[in-house]
Motif scaffolding. Structure first.
Motif, PDB file in Angstrom:
ATOM      1  N   ARG A 187       7.854   2.925  12.610  1.00 28.80           N
ATOM      2  CA  ARG A 187       6.577   2.920  13.076  1.00 28.80           C
ATOM      3  C   ARG A 187       5.692   1.808  12.439  1.00 28.80           C
ATOM      4  NH1 ARG A 187       9.024   4.922  16.350  1.00 28.80           N
ATOM      5  NH2 ARG A 187       8.931   6.870  17.417  1.00 28.80           N
ATOM      6  N   ILE A 188       6.216   0.457  12.642  1.00 28.27           N
ATOM      7  CA  ILE A 188       5.653  -0.562  11.631  1.00 28.27           C
ATOM      8  C   ILE A 188       4.070  -0.881  12.100  1.00 28.27           C
ATOM      9  CG2 ILE A 188       5.672  -3.095  11.201  1.00 28.27           C
ATOM     10  CD1 ILE A 188       8.687  -2.840  11.540  1.00 28.27           C
ATOM     11  N   GLY A 189       3.562  -0.920  13.413  1.00 20.99           N
ATOM     12  CA  GLY A 189       2.385  -0.867  13.644  1.00 20.99           C
ATOM     13  C   GLY A 189       1.478   0.178  13.119  1.00 20.99           C
ATOM     14  N   PRO A 190       1.674   1.435  13.020  1.00 20.76           N
ATOM     15  CA  PRO A 190       0.984   2.346  12.433  1.00 20.76           C
ATOM     16  C   PRO A 190       0.725   2.097  10.830  1.00 20.76           C
ATOM     17  CG  PRO A 190       2.032   3.383  14.283  1.00 20.76           C
ATOM     18  CD  PRO A 190       2.515   2.029  14.246  1.00 20.76           C
ATOM     19  N   ALA A 191       1.922   1.740  10.377  1.00 22.74           N
ATOM     20  CA  ALA A 191       2.029   1.591   8.959  1.00 22.74           C
ATOM     21  C   ALA A 191       1.074   0.524   8.604  1.00 22.74           C
ATOM     22  CB  ALA A 191       3.522   1.300   8.389  1.00 22.74           C
ATOM     23  N   LEU A 192       1.197  -0.716   9.190  1.00 26.27           N
ATOM     24  CA  LEU A 192       0.097  -1.664   8.815  1.00 26.27           C
ATOM     25  C   LEU A 192      -1.185  -1.351   9.045  1.00 26.27           C
ATOM     26  CD1 LEU A 192       2.175  -4.868  10.602  1.00 26.27           C
ATOM     27  CD2 LEU A 192       2.074  -4.122   8.209  1.00 26.27           C
ATOM     28  N   THR A 193      -1.505  -0.468   9.920  1.00 25.35           N
ATOM     29  CA  THR A 193      -2.804   0.006  10.295  1.00 25.35           C
ATOM     30  C   THR A 193      -3.315   0.776   8.807  1.00 25.35           C
ATOM     31  OG1 THR A 193      -2.646   0.036  12.659  1.00 25.35           O
ATOM     32  CG2 THR A 193      -4.417   1.376  11.454  1.00 25.35           C
ATOM     33  N   ALA A 194      -2.351   1.765   8.643  1.00 21.29           N
ATOM     34  CA  ALA A 194      -2.582   2.491   7.509  1.00 21.29           C
ATOM     35  C   ALA A 194      -2.910   1.617   6.323  1.00 21.29           C
ATOM     36  CB  ALA A 194      -1.454   3.532   7.203  1.00 21.29           C
ATOM     37  N   LEU A 195      -2.076   0.424   5.853  1.00 19.05           N
ATOM     38  CA  LEU A 195      -2.175  -0.302   5.003  1.00 19.05           C
ATOM     39  C   LEU A 195      -3.522  -0.998   4.781  1.00 19.05           C
ATOM     40  CD1 LEU A 195      -0.776  -2.194   2.544  1.00 19.05           C
ATOM     41  CD2 LEU A 195       0.141  -3.578   4.271  1.00 19.05           C
ATOM     42  N   SER A 196      -4.028  -1.563   6.012  1.00 26.21           N
ATOM     43  CA  SER A 196      -5.335  -1.879   6.153  1.00 26.21           C
ATOM     44  C   SER A 196      -6.533  -1.166   5.567  1.00 26.21           C
ATOM     45  CB  SER A 196      -5.806  -2.456   7.477  1.00 26.21           C
ATOM     46  OG  SER A 196      -5.044  -3.300   8.136  1.00 26.21           O
ATOM     47  N   GLY A 197      -6.252   0.224   6.104  1.00 26.75           N
ATOM     48  CA  GLY A 197      -7.237   1.113   5.563  1.00 26.75           C
ATOM     49  C   GLY A 197      -7.193   1.542   3.820  1.00 26.75           C
ATOM     50  N   ALA A 198      -6.006   1.228   3.800  1.00 27.88           N
ATOM     51  CA  ALA A 198      -6.013   1.643   2.052  1.00 27.88           C
ATOM     52  C   ALA A 198      -6.450   0.410   1.258  1.00 27.88           C
ATOM     53  CB  ALA A 198      -4.569   1.732   1.657  1.00 27.88           C
ATOM     54  N   CYS A 199      -6.171  -0.695   1.806  1.00 21.77           N
ATOM     55  CA  CYS A 199      -6.738  -1.898   0.952  1.00 21.77           C
ATOM     56  C   CYS A 199      -8.332  -1.857   1.123  1.00 21.77           C
ATOM     57  CB  CYS A 199      -6.180  -3.169   1.808  1.00 21.77           C
ATOM     58  SG  CYS A 199      -4.453  -3.564   1.369  1.00 21.77           S
ATOM     59  N   GLY A 200      -9.102  -1.519   2.375  1.00 19.25           N
ATOM     60  CA  GLY A 200     -10.332  -1.136   2.435  1.00 19.25           C
ATOM     61  C   GLY A 200     -10.823  -0.163   1.068  1.00 19.25           C
ATOM     62  N   ALA A 201     -10.063   0.872   0.897  1.00 20.94           N
ATOM     63  CA  ALA A 201     -10.438   2.032  -0.008  1.00 20.94           C
ATOM     64  C   ALA A 201     -10.100   1.275  -1.348  1.00 20.94           C
ATOM     65  CB  ALA A 201      -9.169   3.040   0.195  1.00 20.94           C
ATOM     66  N   LEU A 202      -9.425   0.461  -1.659  1.00 22.32           N
ATOM     67  CA  LEU A 202      -9.110  -0.422  -2.794  1.00 22.32           C
ATOM     68  C   LEU A 202     -10.200  -1.240  -3.099  1.00 22.32           C
ATOM     69  CD1 LEU A 202      -7.313  -1.525  -5.403  1.00 22.32           C
ATOM     70  CD2 LEU A 202      -6.614  -3.364  -3.638  1.00 22.32           C
TER      71      LEU A 202
END
Length: 256
Positions: free
Chosen positions: A229-244
C-alpha cells in the motif's frame, strides 16, 4: 535550525516536501521551495517558519534530497550534502533518513509510522557456523547508531508512531523464514528499509545527529506486491514530516 532529510526516491521526497509545506499555513511566495544544485543531483530547500514567525524554530529550514536506493547510495549522497553545507558556512544541525519500508508483524502494521530508537545494519557482518556475527563483533566499526533519545521520543509521540529498531538491509526480505531470522537477530525490530544505516554513517562521520522515520507500505515477510500500500504509506509519511516540523519548532537547546 537546518535539517537535511534524505529519501531513496523522488516519490518519497515529494511526500516529505508536501508534509513540510502543509505544516505551516498559507506561506507567501518568499517561502517557496528552492532548488539547490549538488554534484550529480539537486535538493529542494523548504523554509518552515514557525507560526507567527517567532522563536523558537523561526529559522527552521529543511533540505530534502532523493539520495538513491541502498546504504551505499544514501551514504554517498548524505556525505556530499553535509560537506557542501559545511563548506558554505551553513552546517546541518540534524539529518533525517525518511521514506517507506516494511513493518514487522505485531509492531508496525501497514499504514503506520515508525521512528527508530536504533538504526541497525542488519546484514553487515559474517556468517559463521554459530550464526551471524555483526561487524561490531568482528572488530570493524559499528553496526548500529542511536538517534537522540529525547528527540526521537518526541517525534514518536507527535506523529504518532511506534518506536523501535529500524533495520537497514541490502536485500528486501521476501520470506517468512528471513523475517523470523531478522526478528530473532534484533529483538523488538519495528521496520526494515534500505537506506537508514548509510545515512547514519555519513551523518556520524561529520558529527551530525540523525533520526530515521519510516511509513509502512508492506509487511516484512513473504513478498506479495498485491499487498503493498504505497499510496497510503506516502500519505502517512507526509503527515509524519508535518509532525517533525512541529517538534522542531518546539525544540529548545541542542538536538544531540
Amino acid at each position: 535550525m537546518r535539517v537535511l532529510v534524505v529519501t531513496a526516491v523522488p516519490a518519497e521526497s515529494e511526500a516529505v516536501t508536501a508534509g513540510l509545506r502543509a505544516a505551516h499555513p498559507a506561506p507567501d511566495t518568499s517561502d517557496a521551495p528552492e532548488s539547490v544544485p549538488l554534484p550529480g543531483r539537486t535538493l529542494l530547500r523548504v523554509p518552515c517558519p514557525a507560526p507567527g514567525g517567532g522563536a523558537p524554530g523561526a529559522g527552521l529550514v529543511v533540505d530534502v534530497l532523493a539520495g538513491g536506493v541502498g546504504p551505499g547510495a544514501s551514504a554517498a549522497a548524505t556525505a556530499g550534502a553535509v560537506m557542501a553545507a559545511a563548506l558554505h558556512g551553513h552546517p546541518y544541525d540534524l539529518v533525517v533518513s525518511a521514506g517507506i519500508g516494511g513493518g514487522f508483524a505485531g509492531t508496525a502494521p501497514v499504514g503506520s509510522v515508525v521512528v527508530a530508537d536504533t538504526i541497525v545494519a542488519a546484514d553487515l557482518g559474517a556468517e559463521t557456523p554459530e550464526g551471524f556475527l555483526p561487524v561490531t563483533e568482528l572488530g570493524f566499526g559499528t553496526s548500529a547508531h542511536r538517534p537522540p533519545a529525547a528527540l526521537s521520543r518526541a517525534l514518536a509521540a507527535a506523529a504518532p508512531a511506534a518506536s523501535g529498531p529500524v533495520l537497514t538491509v541490502s536485500t528486501v526480505t521476501g520470506s517468512a523464514a528471513r523475517a523470523a531470522e531478522l526478528a530473532a537477530r534484533c529483538p523488538g525490530a519495528a521496520a526494515e528499509a534500505m537506506e537508514g544505516f548509510g545515512v547514519a554513517e555519513a551523518a556520524a562521520a561529520h558529527g551530525v545527529p540523525v533520526l530515521e522515520l519510516r511509513a509502512v507500505s508492506n509487511p516484512v515477510g513473504p513478498r506479495d506486491r498485491a499487498a503493498w500500500r504505497i499510496g497510503p504509506a506516502l500519505t502517512a509519511l507526509s503527515g509524519a514530516c508535518g509532525a517533525l516540523v512541529s517538534v522542531l519548532h518546539a525544540w529548545e537547546g541542542p538536538v544531540s
